[in-house]
Design a protein around this motif. Sequence first.
Motif, PDB file in Angstrom:
ATOM      1  N   LEU A 175     -21.457 -94.455  92.896  1.00  0.00           N
ATOM      2  CA  LEU A 175     -20.390 -93.939  92.662  1.00  0.00           C
ATOM      3  C   LEU A 175     -19.695 -93.220  93.838  1.00  0.00           C
ATOM      4  O   LEU A 175     -18.755 -93.217  94.460  1.00  0.00           O
ATOM      5  CB  LEU A 175     -20.501 -92.926  91.606  1.00  0.00           C
ATOM      6  CG  LEU A 175     -19.188 -92.197  91.053  1.00  0.00           C
ATOM      7  CD1 LEU A 175     -18.125 -93.252  90.611  1.00  0.00           C
ATOM      8  CD2 LEU A 175     -19.682 -91.050  90.149  1.00  0.00           C
ATOM      9  N   LEU A 176     -20.738 -92.317  94.316  1.00  0.00           N
ATOM     10  CA  LEU A 176     -20.274 -91.622  95.629  1.00  0.00           C
ATOM     11  C   LEU A 176     -20.052 -92.342  96.891  1.00  0.00           C
ATOM     12  O   LEU A 176     -19.258 -91.935  97.906  1.00  0.00           O
ATOM     13  CB  LEU A 176     -21.497 -90.474  95.892  1.00  0.00           C
ATOM     14  CG  LEU A 176     -21.617 -89.399  94.904  1.00  0.00           C
ATOM     15  CD1 LEU A 176     -22.538 -88.738  95.124  1.00  0.00           C
ATOM     16  CD2 LEU A 176     -20.333 -88.456  95.236  1.00  0.00           C
ATOM     17  N   ALA A 177     -20.519 -93.476  96.935  1.00  0.00           N
ATOM     18  CA  ALA A 177     -20.173 -94.473  98.072  1.00  0.00           C
ATOM     19  C   ALA A 177     -18.724 -94.955  97.952  1.00  0.00           C
ATOM     20  O   ALA A 177     -17.999 -95.225  98.953  1.00  0.00           O
ATOM     21  CB  ALA A 177     -21.215 -95.644  98.063  1.00  0.00           C
ATOM     22  N   ARG A 178     -18.268 -94.840  96.967  1.00  0.00           N
ATOM     23  CA  ARG A 178     -16.817 -95.365  96.300  1.00  0.00           C
ATOM     24  C   ARG A 178     -16.071 -93.952  96.594  1.00  0.00           C
ATOM     25  O   ARG A 178     -14.883 -94.339  96.674  1.00  0.00           O
ATOM     26  CB  ARG A 178     -16.684 -95.985  95.210  1.00  0.00           C
ATOM     27  CG  ARG A 178     -17.616 -97.273  95.019  1.00  0.00           C
ATOM     28  CD  ARG A 178     -17.762 -97.849  93.670  1.00  0.00           C
ATOM     29  NE  ARG A 178     -16.606 -97.985  93.149  1.00  0.00           N
ATOM     30  CZ  ARG A 178     -16.254 -97.854  91.763  1.00  0.00           C
ATOM     31  NH1 ARG A 178     -17.035 -96.976  91.247  1.00  0.00           N
ATOM     32  NH2 ARG A 178     -14.756 -97.996  91.430  1.00  0.00           N
ATOM     33  N   PHE A 179     -16.312 -93.060  96.205  1.00  0.00           N
ATOM     34  CA  PHE A 179     -15.588 -91.788  95.952  1.00  0.00           C
ATOM     35  C   PHE A 179     -16.224 -90.780  96.716  1.00  0.00           C
ATOM     36  O   PHE A 179     -16.905 -89.615  96.027  1.00  0.00           O
ATOM     37  CB  PHE A 179     -15.188 -91.322  94.523  1.00  0.00           C
ATOM     38  CG  PHE A 179     -14.445 -92.601  93.794  1.00  0.00           C
ATOM     39  CD1 PHE A 179     -13.254 -92.785  93.816  1.00  0.00           C
ATOM     40  CD2 PHE A 179     -15.148 -93.556  93.134  1.00  0.00           C
ATOM     41  CE1 PHE A 179     -12.457 -93.579  92.998  1.00  0.00           C
ATOM     42  CE2 PHE A 179     -14.442 -94.492  92.040  1.00  0.00           C
ATOM     43  CZ  PHE A 179     -12.944 -94.565  92.477  1.00  0.00           C
ATOM     44  N   PRO A 180     -16.449 -90.527  97.945  1.00  0.00           N
ATOM     45  CA  PRO A 180     -17.170 -89.627  98.558  1.00  0.00           C
ATOM     46  C   PRO A 180     -16.823 -88.292  98.595  1.00  0.00           C
ATOM     47  O   PRO A 180     -17.699 -87.463  98.960  1.00  0.00           O
ATOM     48  CB  PRO A 180     -17.281 -90.282 100.146  1.00  0.00           C
ATOM     49  CG  PRO A 180     -15.860 -90.958 100.231  1.00  0.00           C
ATOM     50  CD  PRO A 180     -15.868 -91.765  98.857  1.00  0.00           C
TER      51      PRO A 180
END
Length: 285
Positions: A175-180
Amino acid sequence: MTAFRRALGLPGLIDVHTHFMPERVLAKVWAYFDAAGPLTGRPWPITYRGDEDERLARLRSFGVRAFTSMIYPHKPGMAEWLNGWAAGFAARTPDCLHTATFFPEPDAARYTTEAVEAGARVFKSHLQVGAYDPNDPLLDGVWGLLQDAGLPVVTHCGSGPVPGPHTGPGPVGALLARFPRLRIVVAHMGMPEYGDFLDLAVRHPSVRLDTTMAFTDFSEEKAPFPAGLLPRLRELQDRILLGTDFPNIPYPYGHALDALARLDLGDDWLRAVCHGNAGRLFGIG
């Protein structure tokens, strides 16, 4: 607890992980804990029962000056209704940070937008109870909105007390790779995958962790925090927030504070964790 605060020179505590919810929902939660349901994995006596007014008075008596109403759905169709209740609770409870939640369903982005517009200041995502993947496409609009709004999301994403289909560092890491820029607050310090979630915080400056139930005797019995990771807690001092799970804890509130103090990370660390970090996050002086 008064002595704890006075020794640190704190005006009060800010607890980012407390549960206030509709009475009939809370009664079902307590019944689940009383039955030692499969998501708890062990007997779990509730220390702070009582009606809403009693629980509020007790929490305030501990010196808590700001807190949350962590609500969470376990199925579609619940989140919007819970958000309506939480908005009303925040309106009549000025020291509560207006809390909201969501679930992967077609109208999630709509009601999340409405919650933000209504003044929500923090969100709750419970991947264990909800048993959903945070990368479900139905949530893309929600995460994008919360990232742009800079609103924190307290997320139960660790695999404690028992694993769920989408717990652990992998789903949230994706998720954080997509919404850092998401302001994820990893609940329970990511218990029991402490090291993995600390690594995630190092890689993502927007990530924080809350102390909910971590370091207590109850949690140390089954999921001890590795002593070798203590220096990491000092390194991340500015991104660790006090959380407790009040009222759904199987020990006195003061034990959660004592558990932090016995880490022996210093008064500056305790001041940051128990007030300063959350104060900056939420604009509380």
